[in-house]
Design an enzyme around this catalytic site. Structure first.
Site, mmCIF file in Angstrom:
data_model
loop_
_atom_site.group_PDB
_atom_site.id
_atom_site.type_symbol
_atom_site.label_atom_id
_atom_site.label_comp_id
_atom_site.label_asym_id
_atom_site.label_seq_id
_atom_site.Cartn_x
_atom_site.Cartn_y
_atom_site.Cartn_z
ATOM 1 N N GLY A 162 8.551 -17.259 -17.649
ATOM 2 C CA GLY A 162 9.066 -16.635 -18.857
ATOM 3 C C GLY A 162 10.190 -15.675 -18.520
ATOM 4 O O GLY A 162 10.105 -14.934 -17.543
ATOM 5 N N TRP B 226 8.452 -13.469 -34.555
ATOM 6 C CA TRP B 226 8.557 -14.935 -34.778
ATOM 7 C C TRP B 226 7.198 -15.582 -34.547
ATOM 8 O O TRP B 226 6.850 -16.589 -35.161
ATOM 9 C CB TRP B 226 9.603 -15.574 -33.868
ATOM 10 C CG TRP B 226 11.055 -15.206 -34.094
ATOM 11 C CD1 TRP B 226 11.982 -14.930 -33.122
ATOM 12 C CD2 TRP B 226 11.780 -15.129 -35.351
ATOM 13 N NE1 TRP B 226 13.213 -14.665 -33.690
ATOM 14 C CE2 TRP B 226 13.120 -14.779 -35.047
ATOM 15 C CE3 TRP B 226 11.427 -15.312 -36.682
ATOM 16 C CZ2 TRP B 226 14.103 -14.608 -36.022
ATOM 17 C CZ3 TRP B 226 12.401 -15.135 -37.675
ATOM 18 C CH2 TRP B 226 13.711 -14.787 -37.340
ATOM 19 N N ASP C 223 11.456 -18.308 -30.909
ATOM 20 C CA ASP C 223 12.115 -18.396 -32.212
ATOM 21 C C ASP C 223 11.935 -19.779 -32.846
ATOM 22 O O ASP C 223 11.972 -19.934 -34.061
ATOM 23 C CB ASP C 223 13.620 -18.118 -32.093
ATOM 24 C CG ASP C 223 13.970 -16.985 -31.154
ATOM 25 O OD1 ASP C 223 13.231 -16.784 -30.176
ATOM 26 O OD2 ASP C 223 14.991 -16.324 -31.366
ATOM 27 N N ARG D 70 11.360 -8.817 -32.093
ATOM 28 C CA ARG D 70 11.596 -9.941 -33.013
ATOM 29 C C ARG D 70 10.919 -11.209 -32.504
ATOM 30 O O ARG D 70 10.430 -12.014 -33.291
ATOM 31 C CB ARG D 70 13.084 -10.149 -33.269
ATOM 32 C CG ARG D 70 13.326 -11.021 -34.483
ATOM 33 C CD ARG D 70 14.666 -10.841 -35.128
ATOM 34 N NE ARG D 70 15.774 -11.243 -34.315
ATOM 35 C CZ ARG D 70 16.652 -10.421 -33.772
ATOM 36 N NH1 ARG D 70 16.526 -9.116 -33.934
ATOM 37 N NH2 ARG D 70 17.651 -10.862 -33.048
ATOM 38 N N THR E 10 13.379 -13.182 -20.521
ATOM 39 C CA THR E 10 13.887 -12.725 -21.818
ATOM 40 C C THR E 10 15.380 -13.009 -21.938
ATOM 41 O O THR E 10 16.082 -13.138 -20.937
ATOM 42 C CB THR E 10 13.607 -11.231 -22.044
ATOM 43 O OG1 THR E 10 13.709 -10.974 -23.449
ATOM 44 C CG2 THR E 10 14.579 -10.320 -21.302
ATOM 45 N N ASP F 223 18.367 -24.355 -33.878
ATOM 46 C CA ASP F 223 18.189 -23.516 -35.070
ATOM 47 C C ASP F 223 18.455 -24.235 -36.395
ATOM 48 O O ASP F 223 18.885 -23.621 -37.372
ATOM 49 C CB ASP F 223 19.042 -22.253 -34.945
ATOM 50 C CG ASP F 223 18.409 -21.251 -33.983
ATOM 51 O OD1 ASP F 223 17.165 -21.214 -33.912
ATOM 52 O OD2 ASP F 223 19.152 -20.532 -33.301
ATOM 53 N N SER G 79 21.153 -7.999 -30.877
ATOM 54 C CA SER G 79 20.801 -8.144 -29.466
ATOM 55 C C SER G 79 21.304 -6.948 -28.678
ATOM 56 O O SER G 79 22.505 -6.809 -28.446
ATOM 57 C CB SER G 79 21.400 -9.425 -28.888
ATOM 58 O OG SER G 79 20.998 -9.536 -27.530
HETATM 59 N N1 GLY Z 1 16.865 -16.514 -33.294
HETATM 60 C C1 GLY Z 1 17.741 -15.580 -32.703
HETATM 61 C C2 GLY Z 1 17.370 -14.174 -32.973
HETATM 62 O O1 GLY Z 1 16.299 -13.880 -33.452
HETATM 63 O O2 GLY Z 1 18.189 -13.331 -32.688
#
Ligand code: GLY
Length: 396
Positions: free
Chosen positions: A230, A248, A172, A244, A232, A112, A362
């Site tokens: 894949g 992204w 992301d 989200r 999650t 990140d 989250s």
């Molecule tokens: N990049 C982490 C999130 O979107 O929570």
């Protein structure tokens, strides 16, 4: 996936935001930022609020800190909107902490670096031409390319680089690779761009499902580099579309297009955006996973809505006027913003230092649910800047 007829009908006659609506939303946002800029100087709003109030955190204080850049980015956006020296002074002061952090490798062993350094170092270099900020941004890019995996050709998101169970990319990262494209632009060294291009090409191949929904994370075989599956991390299930994550994609592919001019990214943008828009509920602000809609009793994620708006506004400049979807996308961006402004800002709360309510950090981790989050605030402000300032130069 195409835009559904119902989506086209919904947005074809949208009345766009008026100048008065844009100005009053911007004024409202700046009034919060003004107060925050006197409090969050050596500290930063945490990722998510608690009862709509952000506590403070230090730069790099938390092992999972990927979010302090959003506050610095908001200061730069506010400076560009107003030219008030206070915002610039605070943002420039914060550069010392980013410099120290990357030079001493404090909590930077994740991908990140774009979220952290595009909105601080690249922003400062873009707005002021600062050489110090440029060097900090390049150091961050140098560190990020250290996570590139030849086998599979991707940047490993999280975890130890020798851990076979961490051999995956996440969608992301679409927002982290622009730091690499930028680094090639300012240094002339092609290595950053090569790695960014390889990563985004790999992501383009694996993250989209047949129906244009997206996987959040994708695993590879460490021995062969072959794509595996894949999974999650923050979505409802492995086969759902975390809102989200999809957003992204809506923003990340236009950014890849802006640097590569590869038409494949326009096609990808359209697919993920069509899916996102087709899944919007009545008031156009998505639930935290696109598997949910009205009547589900689930929370929304206003941050995903704001991210998607920025993606649509970025891509608008590259779509031909003859493209039949172009006006629908722009109308949809305005409709989402209108809903955010009218129903989801903190203006009606007695106490809040955030801009947008009702985001979700989250849900599976029971973290930051139905709270403000700092990236939702950042993208909401970026969207207002983009709507107000036609020639705004992006920090990504
Ligand atoms: N990049 C982490 C999130 O979107 O929570």
């Amino acid at each position: 996936m195409e835009l559904l007829q119902t989506t086209i009908e919904k947005f074809k006659n949208t009345i766009r935001l008026t100048d008065e609506e844009k100005l009053s939303a911007t004024h409202e946002a700046l009034s919060k930022i003004d107060i925050n800029s006197k409090i969050f100087i050596d500290t930063y709003p945490r990722a998510a609020s608690i009862n709509n109030i952000y506590p403070g955190t230090k730069n790099g204080e938390d092992w999972d800190d990927w979010t302090v850049g959003f506050w610095t980015g908001m200061l730069w956006l506010s400076y560009e909107l107003t030219r008030k020296p206070q915002y610039r002074k605070v943002a420039e002061f914060q550069m010392r902490a980013y410099k120290y952090r990357i030079e001493n490798k404090i909590h930077v062993n994740h991908h990140d670096l774009g979220f952290l350094f595009s909105l601080s170092a690249v922003a400062q270099h873009t707005v002021t031409g600062s050489e110090v900020a440029k060097e900090v941004g390049i150091k961050a890019a140098d560190h990020l390319i250290g996570r590139f995996k030849e086998k599979g050709e991707f940047i490993q998101a999280w975890g130890d680089l020798n851990d076979p169970n961490a051999y995956r990319l996440i969608i992301d990262c679409n927002m982290n690779v622009p730091l690499l494209f930028w680094a090639t632009e300012v240094t002339g060294n092609p290595i950053y761009r090569e790695i960014a291009t390889k990563h985004i090409n790999t992501a383009a191949k694996v993250v989209l499902r047949e129906d244009s929904s997206t996987h959040h994370t994708y695993y590879f075989d460490p021995a062969t580099g072959n794509p595996l599956k894949g999974v999650t991390a923050q979505g409802f299930s492995d086969d759902s579309a975390w809102a989200r994550g999809q957003a992204w994609g809506v923003y990340g592919f236009p950014l890849a297009y802006s640097y590569t001019k590869d038409p494949k990214f326009i096609t990808l943008y359209k697919k993920v955006t069509n899916y996102f828009l087709n899944k919007l509920p009545q008031d156009n602000v998505c639930y935290w996973d696109l598997v949910f809609s009205d009547g589900s009793n689930q929370e929304r994620d206003t941050s995903a809505a704001a991210i998607a708006v920025c993606g649509i506004l970025e891509m608008d400049q590259y779509l031909e006027d003859s493209d039949p979807d172009k006006a629908i996308y722009m109308n949809a961006a305005h409709a989402i913003m209108k809903s955010l402004i009218e129903k989801y800002t903190t203006k009606d709360l007695d106490h809040s230092n955030g801009l947008l309510t009702q985001a979700v950090y989250s849900k599976p981790h029971n973290s930051g649910i139905n709270e403000c989050n700092i990236w939702g605030d950042y993208y909401f402000l970026e969207a207002l800047v983009r709507i107000n300032k036609k020639n705004w130069k992006k920090y990504w």
